[in-house]
Design a protein around this motif. Structure first.
Motif, PDB file in Angstrom:
ATOM      1  N   MET A  82      -8.795  90.528 -32.226  1.00 42.84           N
ATOM      2  CA  MET A  82      -8.375  89.602 -32.390  1.00 42.84           C
ATOM      3  C   MET A  82      -8.158  88.366 -31.098  1.00 42.84           C
ATOM      4  SD  MET A  82      -9.975  88.899 -34.981  1.00 42.84           S
ATOM      5  CE  MET A  82     -11.150  89.908 -34.419  1.00 42.84           C
ATOM      6  N   GLU A  83      -7.184  88.967 -30.146  1.00 40.44           N
ATOM      7  CA  GLU A  83      -6.277  88.431 -28.928  1.00 40.44           C
ATOM      8  C   GLU A  83      -8.038  88.270 -28.219  1.00 40.44           C
ATOM      9  OE1 GLU A  83      -3.081  88.598 -26.199  1.00 40.44           O
ATOM     10  OE2 GLU A  83      -2.989  89.695 -27.440  1.00 40.44           O
ATOM     11  N   GLN A  84      -8.508  88.924 -27.649  1.00 44.72           N
ATOM     12  CA  GLN A  84      -9.472  88.937 -26.437  1.00 44.72           C
ATOM     13  C   GLN A  84     -10.756  88.152 -26.735  1.00 44.72           C
ATOM     14  OE1 GLN A  84     -11.822  92.790 -25.967  1.00 44.72           O
ATOM     15  NE2 GLN A  84     -13.109  92.428 -24.821  1.00 44.72           N
ATOM     16  N   LEU A  85     -10.766  87.944 -28.312  1.00 49.15           N
ATOM     17  CA  LEU A  85     -11.698  86.723 -28.735  1.00 49.15           C
ATOM     18  C   LEU A  85     -11.502  85.318 -28.894  1.00 49.15           C
ATOM     19  CD1 LEU A  85     -13.144  88.475 -32.451  1.00 49.15           C
ATOM     20  CD2 LEU A  85     -14.276  88.630 -30.139  1.00 49.15           C
ATOM     21  N   GLY A  86     -10.374  85.583 -29.274  1.00 49.26           N
ATOM     22  CA  GLY A  86      -9.916  83.460 -29.202  1.00 49.26           C
ATOM     23  C   GLY A  86      -9.653  83.578 -27.451  1.00 49.26           C
ATOM     24  N   ARG A  87      -9.036  84.394 -26.616  1.00 53.49           N
ATOM     25  CA  ARG A  87      -9.285  84.245 -25.048  1.00 53.49           C
ATOM     26  C   ARG A  87     -10.436  84.089 -24.003  1.00 53.49           C
ATOM     27  NH1 ARG A  87      -5.711  88.715 -24.256  1.00 53.49           N
ATOM     28  NH2 ARG A  87      -7.691  89.799 -23.553  1.00 53.49           N
ATOM     29  N   ALA A  88     -11.666  84.375 -25.041  1.00 50.94           N
ATOM     30  CA  ALA A  88     -12.966  84.488 -25.167  1.00 50.94           C
ATOM     31  C   ALA A  88     -13.548  83.099 -25.423  1.00 50.94           C
ATOM     32  CB  ALA A  88     -13.884  85.519 -25.589  1.00 50.94           C
ATOM     33  N   LEU A  89     -13.275  82.818 -26.726  1.00 45.81           N
ATOM     34  CA  LEU A  89     -13.505  80.940 -27.679  1.00 45.81           C
ATOM     35  C   LEU A  89     -12.898  80.314 -26.717  1.00 45.81           C
ATOM     36  CD1 LEU A  89     -14.740  80.173 -30.048  1.00 45.81           C
ATOM     37  CD2 LEU A  89     -12.463  80.166 -31.341  1.00 45.81           C
ATOM     38  N   LEU A  90     -11.975  80.487 -25.895  1.00 40.57           N
ATOM     39  CA  LEU A  90     -11.567  79.130 -25.163  1.00 40.57           C
ATOM     40  C   LEU A  90     -12.739  79.273 -23.773  1.00 40.57           C
ATOM     41  CD1 LEU A  90      -9.231  77.139 -23.987  1.00 40.57           C
ATOM     42  CD2 LEU A  90      -8.103  79.364 -23.440  1.00 40.57           C
ATOM     43  N   GLU A  91     -12.516  80.959 -22.962  1.00 34.21           N
ATOM     44  CA  GLU A  91     -13.613  79.882 -22.049  1.00 34.21           C
ATOM     45  C   GLU A  91     -15.061  79.485 -22.938  1.00 34.21           C
ATOM     46  OE1 GLU A  91     -14.814  83.158 -18.594  1.00 34.21           O
ATOM     47  OE2 GLU A  91     -13.795  84.567 -20.093  1.00 34.21           O
ATOM     48  N   THR A  92     -15.512  79.574 -23.619  1.00 37.47           N
ATOM     49  CA  THR A  92     -16.994  79.211 -24.417  1.00 37.47           C
ATOM     50  C   THR A  92     -16.922  77.894 -24.156  1.00 37.47           C
ATOM     51  OG1 THR A  92     -17.755  81.009 -25.682  1.00 37.47           O
ATOM     52  CG2 THR A  92     -18.218  79.343 -26.162  1.00 37.47           C
ATOM     53  N   VAL A  93     -15.477  77.676 -24.773  1.00 39.79           N
ATOM     54  CA  VAL A  93     -14.633  75.815 -25.071  1.00 39.79           C
ATOM     55  C   VAL A  93     -15.496  75.381 -22.996  1.00 39.79           C
ATOM     56  CG1 VAL A  93     -13.960  73.876 -25.572  1.00 39.79           C
ATOM     57  CG2 VAL A  93     -14.177  76.304 -27.112  1.00 39.79           C
ATOM     58  N   GLN A  94     -13.985  76.580 -22.410  1.00 40.81           N
ATOM     59  CA  GLN A  94     -13.586  75.510 -20.981  1.00 40.81           C
ATOM     60  C   GLN A  94     -15.664  75.511 -20.603  1.00 40.81           C
ATOM     61  OE1 GLN A  94     -11.286  78.044 -20.164  1.00 40.81           O
ATOM     62  NE2 GLN A  94      -9.752  77.127 -20.214  1.00 40.81           N
ATOM     63  N   LYS A  95     -15.651  76.737 -20.521  1.00 43.82           N
ATOM     64  CA  LYS A  95     -18.396  76.322 -19.641  1.00 43.82           C
ATOM     65  C   LYS A  95     -18.957  75.827 -20.732  1.00 43.82           C
ATOM     66  CE  LYS A  95     -16.832  80.474 -17.409  1.00 43.82           C
ATOM     67  NZ  LYS A  95     -16.328  81.956 -17.095  1.00 43.82           N
ATOM     68  N   ASP A  96     -18.656  75.402 -22.034  1.00 41.97           N
ATOM     69  CA  ASP A  96     -19.825  74.780 -22.999  1.00 41.97           C
ATOM     70  C   ASP A  96     -21.131  76.203 -22.677  1.00 41.97           C
ATOM     71  OD1 ASP A  96     -21.589  74.063 -24.803  1.00 41.97           O
ATOM     72  OD2 ASP A  96     -21.591  72.431 -23.271  1.00 41.97           O
ATOM     73  N   ASP A  97     -20.592  77.568 -22.845  1.00 41.63           N
ATOM     74  CA  ASP A  97     -21.295  78.485 -22.854  1.00 41.63           C
ATOM     75  C   ASP A  97     -20.760  79.351 -24.339  1.00 41.63           C
ATOM     76  OD1 ASP A  97     -23.017  81.010 -21.690  1.00 41.63           O
ATOM     77  OD2 ASP A  97     -22.693  80.653 -20.108  1.00 41.63           O
ATOM     78  N   GLU A 133     -22.564  82.855 -23.870  1.00 41.80           N
ATOM     79  CA  GLU A 133     -22.166  83.700 -23.280  1.00 41.80           C
ATOM     80  C   GLU A 133     -20.818  84.710 -23.227  1.00 41.80           C
ATOM     81  OE1 GLU A 133     -24.310  86.163 -22.706  1.00 41.80           O
ATOM     82  OE2 GLU A 133     -25.574  84.514 -23.847  1.00 41.80           O
ATOM     83  N   PRO A 134     -19.807  84.172 -22.925  1.00 42.60           N
ATOM     84  CA  PRO A 134     -18.141  84.546 -22.549  1.00 42.60           C
ATOM     85  C   PRO A 134     -17.736  85.246 -24.264  1.00 42.60           C
ATOM     86  CG  PRO A 134     -18.462  82.972 -21.626  1.00 42.60           C
ATOM     87  CD  PRO A 134     -19.778  82.649 -22.023  1.00 42.60           C
ATOM     88  N   PHE A 135     -18.037  84.439 -25.615  1.00 46.21           N
ATOM     89  CA  PHE A 135     -17.560  84.785 -26.649  1.00 46.21           C
ATOM     90  C   PHE A 135     -18.903  85.691 -27.291  1.00 46.21           C
ATOM     91  CE2 PHE A 135     -17.538  84.156 -31.304  1.00 46.21           C
ATOM     92  CZ  PHE A 135     -15.950  84.388 -31.510  1.00 46.21           C
ATOM     93  N   LEU A 136     -20.123  86.172 -27.401  1.00 40.71           N
ATOM     94  CA  LEU A 136     -20.665  86.608 -27.702  1.00 40.71           C
ATOM     95  C   LEU A 136     -21.028  88.585 -26.978  1.00 40.71           C
ATOM     96  CD1 LEU A 136     -24.146  84.617 -27.918  1.00 40.71           C
ATOM     97  CD2 LEU A 136     -22.712  85.219 -29.186  1.00 40.71           C
ATOM     98  N   GLU A 137     -20.195  87.969 -25.853  1.00 44.97           N
ATOM     99  CA  GLU A 137     -20.004  89.091 -25.191  1.00 44.97           C
ATOM    100  C   GLU A 137     -18.401  90.077 -25.686  1.00 44.97           C
ATOM    101  OE1 GLU A 137     -19.777  88.712 -20.660  1.00 44.97           O
ATOM    102  OE2 GLU A 137     -21.756  88.125 -20.837  1.00 44.97           O
ATOM    103  N   ALA A 138     -17.677  89.602 -25.640  1.00 46.54           N
ATOM    104  CA  ALA A 138     -16.533  89.291 -26.705  1.00 46.54           C
ATOM    105  C   ALA A 138     -17.189  90.284 -28.666  1.00 46.54           C
ATOM    106  CB  ALA A 138     -15.045  88.470 -26.961  1.00 46.54           C
ATOM    107  N   LEU A 139     -18.071  89.786 -29.081  1.00 40.70           N
ATOM    108  CA  LEU A 139     -18.592  89.741 -30.142  1.00 40.70           C
ATOM    109  C   LEU A 139     -18.899  91.984 -30.008  1.00 40.70           C
ATOM    110  CD1 LEU A 139     -19.843  86.947 -31.889  1.00 40.70           C
ATOM    111  CD2 LEU A 139     -17.514  88.211 -32.128  1.00 40.70           C
TER     112      LEU A 139
END
Length: 291
Positions: A1-16, A18-24
């Motif tokens: 879950m920690e990795q997904l949380g970091r990816a979620l933050l990156e998705t919000v920062q980039k409005d993209d 992909e970071p979250f989908l890749e982590a999923l």
């Protein structure tokens, strides 16, 4: 879950997405986690941090792990029913005594302030509905913190103070205008902090003179800066009447807290005593009410 949380933050920062989908990929996500991620993203969408497209892509992906009933018509939410809203969308902020939630009612976003000590939704709420009807608040019960604050908030709003418009109230809960923005203490740097400070001091004076109330807990935590830069005073749970004993000491503290914040962060100031005396003159007359 920690990795997904970091990816979620990156998705919000980039409005993209992909970071979250890749982590999923290859991750095990429970329906509860999926709903938690979606709730966080919907709040960011409301704040304008991500686009509808980014949210939609992730919603479509996460819907695959939701329980079947969560893909269709959701189970009735007792808190939403009690508040008289269509659905609860997420949490805006949490405080010591209450949480502020984002909800939807008749296609419009509204804010719910829910006191933790008594939500009331587990009771016979049909016997305890309080609405503004013909300019009057019906069947207010003494002793409830939410109903007291609703009364103060309505009084301030009708006096022209910049506060969220109060809509309805029940014991333990207030339904009010949703204003997108951030608390002053964590809002982006103001373009013109001096004019914002002057505006807020004028609102403090108007609250005291026109609404006959002193906030009682004014600070950078209880001021909301809207997305358009307009400052709003929030959380009137500690407000007292301006002619109560000790009210002017409370007013002095409120103004000092406000001015001190602007001095520390922006290097702009104002005369605290001058503001307090301005209120004293307007409330009592030139030399009355001292002591």
């Amino acid at each position: 879950m920690e990795q997904l949380g970091r990816a979620l933050l990156e998705t919000v920062q980039k409005d993209d997405p992909e970071p979250f989908l890749e982590a999923l990929e290859g991750a095990e996500v429970s329906p509860e986690d999926a709903n938690r991620f979606l709730e966080a993203l919907r709040i960011q969408r409301e704040k304008g941090k991500i686009s509808e497209e980014t949210l939609g892509v992730i919603e479509d992906t996460l819907s695959e792990v939701l329980e079947p009933e969560e893909r269709g018509i959701p189970e009735p939410d007792p808190l939403a029913e009690y508040a008289g809203v269509d659905r609860i969308l997420g949490t805006i902020m949490t405080g010591k005594e209450a949480d502020v939630l984002l909800a939807e009612r008749d296609g419009e976003k509204v804010a719910l302030k829910v006191y933790r000590a008594h939500t009331g939704y587990e009771e016979r709420y049909e016997e305890r509905i309080y609405r503004v009807e013909g300019g009057e608040v019906r069947r207010i019960r003494r002793g409830d913190a939410a109903l007291r604050e609703f009364s103060r908030l309505r009084r301030a709003y009708e006096a022209g103070v910049k506060v969220p418009e109060p809509y309805d109230a029940r014991p333990g809960l207030i339904v009010m205008e949703y204003i997108p923005g951030e608390p002053l203490h964590r809002a982006p740097d103001l373009d013109d902090p001096r004019s914002v400070l002057e505006d807020l001091l004028n609102q403090v004076v108007r609250l005291a003179v026109n609404a006959e109330l002193v906030h009682g807990d004014l600070s950078a935590f209880n001021i909301l800066v809207g997305d358009d830069g307009t400052p709003y005073i929030i959380d009137l749970s500690e407000a007292v009447k301006v002619k109560e004993p000790g009210a002017f000491e409370t007013l002095q503290r409120d103004v000092k807290n406000l001015v001190s914040f602007f001095e520390r962060k922006y290097g702009v100031s104002a005369d605290v005593d001058e503001v307090v005396e301005r209120v004293r003159r307007d409330v009592y007359g030139t030399d009355c009410g001292r002591g």
